[in-house]
Design an enzyme around this catalytic site. Structure first.
Site, PDB file in Angstrom:
ATOM      1  N   HIS A  24       6.517   0.467   3.006  1.00  0.00           N
ATOM      2  CA  HIS A  24       7.605  -0.365   2.492  1.00  0.00           C
ATOM      3  C   HIS A  24       7.262  -0.923   1.117  1.00  0.00           C
ATOM      4  CE1 HIS A  24       8.932  -0.062   6.541  1.00  0.00           C
ATOM      5  NE2 HIS A  24       7.951  -0.781   7.015  1.00  0.00           N
ATOM      6  N   HIS A  71      12.115   1.856   8.985  1.00  0.00           N
ATOM      7  CA  HIS A  71      10.985   2.573   9.581  1.00  0.00           C
ATOM      8  C   HIS A  71      11.352   3.993   9.941  1.00  0.00           C
ATOM      9  CE1 HIS A  71       9.985  -1.639  10.302  1.00  0.00           C
ATOM     10  NE2 HIS A  71       8.756  -1.245  10.122  1.00  0.00           N
TER      11      HIS A  71
END
Ligand SMILES: Nc1ncnc2c1ncn2[C@@H]1O[C@H](COP(=O)(O)OP(=O)(O)O)[C@@H](O)[C@H]1O
Ligand SMILES: Nc1ncnc2c1ncn2[C@@H]1O[C@H](COP(=O)(O)OP(=O)(O)O)[C@@H](O)[C@H]1O
Ligand SMILES: [Mg+2]
Ligand SMILES: [Mg+2]
Ligand SMILES: [Mg+2]
Ligand SMILES: [Mg+2]
Lengths: 219, 348, 348, 219
Positions: free
Chosen positions: C74, C236
């Site tokens: 991320h 995700h």
């Protein structure tokens, strides 16, 4: 027929149609050895030219009076809407050409002068010479053929036709060349085997001039 | 939210629609600038018809103006670097197409407070020609203009056989450092001198893992097999110098860094700024892997890295890939690099 | 440079190699952190075995410590937000996998200067459970720890039927604003209170145009047809709530923004921060298009946008897509947002 | 055979092999309704467990003395290497299980107690109950079956075998369920039609316990 201001306008509109019709082909050529925008660039430019021509024709004082007026309108519009390499090059070409066409109609010698002026403009801006795989290759072939036919006493349309045929051949002749100017030069040897997009669009523009002449005067 | 919310017109066309967050692809540049203007109203002002971007508040009195520009699709370059300590104006062309003189000229004029303007041009035939004309026009209006041409891309040989090296990621470093020179009060000759010193000392080389798709073209700028990468790419979707099999970060970094270091004739003990630039679609985490590898390789040669930059600064739409840029530093350039900057994309 | 330079081992395997700038995909996280540490030695210190990142110079005396963490992939979240005015430590797990307690615990302890530590956790079962254990362990070592859980993703219903809303892009706003509260000297209860106020007032929703590929998995997290997009995705690689045909920026933005505004029950006259976050592979120019559309939609409702953020801050590897986040503002939150910050990814 | 400390070690090593062999299958299940890392997570964890076990066995004071020692080593290692949801859940399961296995060998009642302790640990941490499409569904089925066979007088291995069979069925039974816990719950109705990866890995781990028992004592 006479290559008058109506012809010039028709040339420009025919050219615009030809560019739109060949937009994807030009883009694909440029995608192979450039950045894939030549078709879009010219299309944007010529659509603006047509719009501008419509505006001028609709104005109270009427349309352009001289062939050179039409070419100048093309020059300034391309200059301010095309961008990239082709914008300034075609812009300069039409600007220089406009300067030798300050009359209501042009004859064979002026056609030659117009093509020569355009070529000189491109060479002055781009510093390219024949054989570098650029639009110069098409323009130079056109100028050479035009001079020859004019010398043999051909009329304006015959000169134009010879120029267009030669530009076509000149564009095709760029295929085996290795580019040494413009974006294609970054590819080095890998540029060989592809036609130069600017040379192809030059051939299209000159063909449009012939088509515009023939449309008024079917053989 | 009803699912129909998304069942509107959408893209038309035979093929699958392009996957881009755009409305009309033909308006992509202006639509994006409109959002940019709203997001950064404190920093910039966007002008349309013709399109150009100026610093909010206009030219800074007594300061040399800095203008750059080029095709769009390289965001945040150039508009993201308009602001204190960097550019006074940026001129975005169509995607991957240099802007036109009628856009560039007003940007130059708007950046002039009487101290003259430096035009920073990336070395592409289109950019050079359009800036040339614009500069002539601005000079005719009484603006003193100097031009520098950035040509940091060692993938292209600087020879009779090319249009010369391209301007790529190194442009950001030129804009930042020349911007700091202008901000500290250098005159036009001084700012140009600093910019030329940066240009002389900066080299880059890039790699593409995947090509980019120009919105109004709708298909990739070149084709790459699943296991191929393209070394020596530019930032306009042009193919690169050679195609090689996909490899490791270490090997790819080496292939990018070595020609850079050699062209710069960097020697042990020299100080450098190391800049790993993302082409737009590569995760930041991978850029740091490349940075680490490049840092190691420089260290092995005894070259010191005293400043760094890692991120997506000179992109090629959503292209996956990166470029490595090295700038030779000295005390003055280091200080100018460190000087404060406040733009949408670079702040410290 | 000989072409053999790239003919080394490269990736092994039956299929085409993944196109990622990595060496051993299993070491991707540590390799990236090593580069990150080299590039930002002035800001951060990276620790290994177990892996965590702390602010260079350690805990700030008299200041509440801020720790966050979660799966990698991320970036720049969370390590890119370690520094003055934001986090004191970040704990990166494996890609898309929450970190383990033995990583989190030392990060918490290293952030404690005696004033206690706030743990900022994104609401995923894994993150919550691993932080829970780590906090217990740190408390056993005498550290006072408060925990807040960010759950801004309106794509997930907050009901008995789900694990609760996910923490997504809003996390950056929590970290920035709580970081500013800690920097101005608030005590632990105060910093936690500010963080909870941000959490209460922030909502997000995201869209994927293309999925991401986890390095050690080697294939995309989900499959999407050429003309489909996935609305309501997480960060995700999880599939989203629904799949719809590709559409325009205006329609997609509307589909993202409306549920956000409704969940926040935003009313005309309210002030907001509008944050358009890129998922990693979408060009900045498109994010600005989305920003412009979202700004227009808010304006139409009479909602004021007084602060903004546009960029790739909470990404999902090279996923193409974006999320829209809205935070309800008041004078205090605005001032805390404006307070200085100096991290790798956010500076002003 | 006796379910002794050698068995426990063999269980763990067999489980590690099973996880590696099924790594991609677990990942694919998780890719369907989660984030595609369950196989990689568990594989990382169990490889660390095996490494740790080798270290402990090579230590001068010898290997673990009790079944519980082995399970505790598994617990702490999974806790510190797996991450995600499965790390703390399996970690707690093995930790709680270790507490009821503080002897050199275990009999049927201890096997039941071990499974019950594991299930309670998972429920305590994850707050999930049967039917929520998580590993709880496999553990609950295992506990129920184990209790039943033990009640009927089955020996430790028989109890284990029943537990493994039931866990297998329990995992399969998660397919039609709509998840209400864990990452799959974000999918809502779209989670139905896929097997829960954690339930499947639970079945693998319990099957490994049986295989480890049978390996020493071929029928
Ligand atoms: N130096 C030059 N002299 C003459 N023609 C050139 C030169 N550089 C480029 N060209 C022409 O311009 C064409 C490319 O135009 P275009 O694609 O519109 O611009 P760009 O290269 O900036 O994308 C080439 O195909 C070539 O014919
Ligand atoms: N609250 C919970 N209670 C019990 N088991 C759970 C819970 N949440 C998730 N799980 C289990 O964890 C598994 C997912 O593990 P894993 O993929 O390793 O972690 P993550 O979901 O963090 O990526 C699920 O398949 C499910 O069996
Ligand atoms: Mg082109
Ligand atoms: Mg171009
Ligand atoms: Mg996970
Ligand atoms: Mg998972």
């Amino acid at each position: 027929m006479t290559l008058d201001v109506e012809w010039a306008e028709r040339w420009v509109r025919t050219a615009a149609d030809a560019v739109t019709a060949n937009r994807d082909e030009l883009t694909e050529l440029d995608r192979q050895i450039g950045d894939g925008d030549h078709g879009a660039n010219l299309d944007r430019g010529f659509r603006a030219v047509v719009t501008r021509l419509d505006e001028v024709a609709a104005a109270p004082d009427g349309g352009p009076a001289q062939v050179g007026d039409v070419l100048k309108l093309v020059a300034t519009t391309l200059m301010s809407t095309v961008g990239g390499a082709a914008g300034p090059l075609y812009g300069t070409a039409f600007l220089r050409a406009s300067k030798v066409c300050g009359r209501e109609a042009i004859e064979a010698p002026s056609v030659v002068a117009m093509l020569e002026a355009a070529l000189e403009g491109i060479e002055a801006r781009g510093h390219a010479r024949t054989g570098e795989k650029t639009m110069v290759d098409a323009w130079q072939a056109a100028v050479d053929a035009a001079g020859k036919v004019a010398g043999e006493g051909g009329d304006g349309v015959a000169v134009l036709r010879a120029a267009a045929d030669a530009a076509d051949a000149g564009a095709t002749a760029t295929i085996p060349l290795v580019a040494t100017k413009g974006r294609a030069s970054y590819l080095g040897e890998r540029s060989a085997g592809h036609e130069d997009p600017g040379a192809r669009s030059t051939a299209l523009l000159l063909r449009a001039a012939v088509v515009a002449a023939e449309a008024a005067d079917p053989a | 939210m009803a699912p129909e919310a998304l069942d509107g017109e959408g893209y038309q066309g035979e093929d699958a629609p392009m996957k881009k967050l755009l409305d009309d692809p033909a308006n992509a540049v202006d639509d994006s600038l409109a959002g940019f203007a709203l997001a950064h109203a404190d920093l910039v002002e966007v002008h349309y018809a013709p399109t150009y971007v100026t610093r909010a508040g206009g030219a800074v009195s007594g300061k040399v103006g800095l203008v750059s520009g080029g095709g769009s699709g390289h965001e945040p370059l150039h508009a993201g670097f308009v602001g204190d300590g960097m550019l006074d104006a940026a001129v975005p062309g169509a995607v991957f197409t240099s802007p036109t003189p009628d856009q560039i000229q007003p940007a130059i004029q708007a950046s002039d407070s009487g101290s003259g303007v430096l035009a920073i041009v990336k070395n592409y035939t289109g950019d050079v020609l359009n800036f040339e004309t614009a500069v002539e026009l601005a000079e005719a209006e009484g603006v003193e203009v100097a031009t520098v041409v950035v040509d940091d891309d060692v993938a292209v040989e600087n020879s009779l056989y090319t249009a010369g090296r391209r301007g790529v990621a190194g442009t950001v470093l030129v804009e930042k450092i020349a911007g700091a020179a202008a901000a500290r009060g250098d005159d036009l000759a001084g700012v140009r001198g600093v910019a030329e010193r940066v240009i002389a000392g900066v080299r880059s080389m890039g790699v593409a893992l995947t090509p980019a798709t120009v919105p109004h073209v709708g298909r990739p700028g070149f084709d790459l097999a699943d296991d191929e990468i393209e070394i020596g790419i530019g930032i306009h979707g042009e193919p690169g110098r050679r195609r090689v099999p996909m490899s490791t970060a270490t090997e790819v970094t080496q292939a990018l860094l070595e020609p850079v270091v050699e062209d710069l004739t960097l020697e042990a003990g020299e100080r450098t700024l190391l800049f790993v630039n993302g082409m737009g679609g590569t995760p930041l985490s991978e850029l740091y892997v490349v940075y680490g590898r490049a840092h190691d390789l420089l260290s092995k040669r005894g070259v010191e890295v005293t400043r760094s930059l890692v991120g997506n600064y000179v992109t090629s739409l959503e292209m996956q890939g990166a470029s490595v840029t090295v700038l030779r530093l000295d005390d003055e350039l280091e200080a100018l690099w460190d000087a404060p900057v406040r733009t949408a994309a670079l702040q410290w």
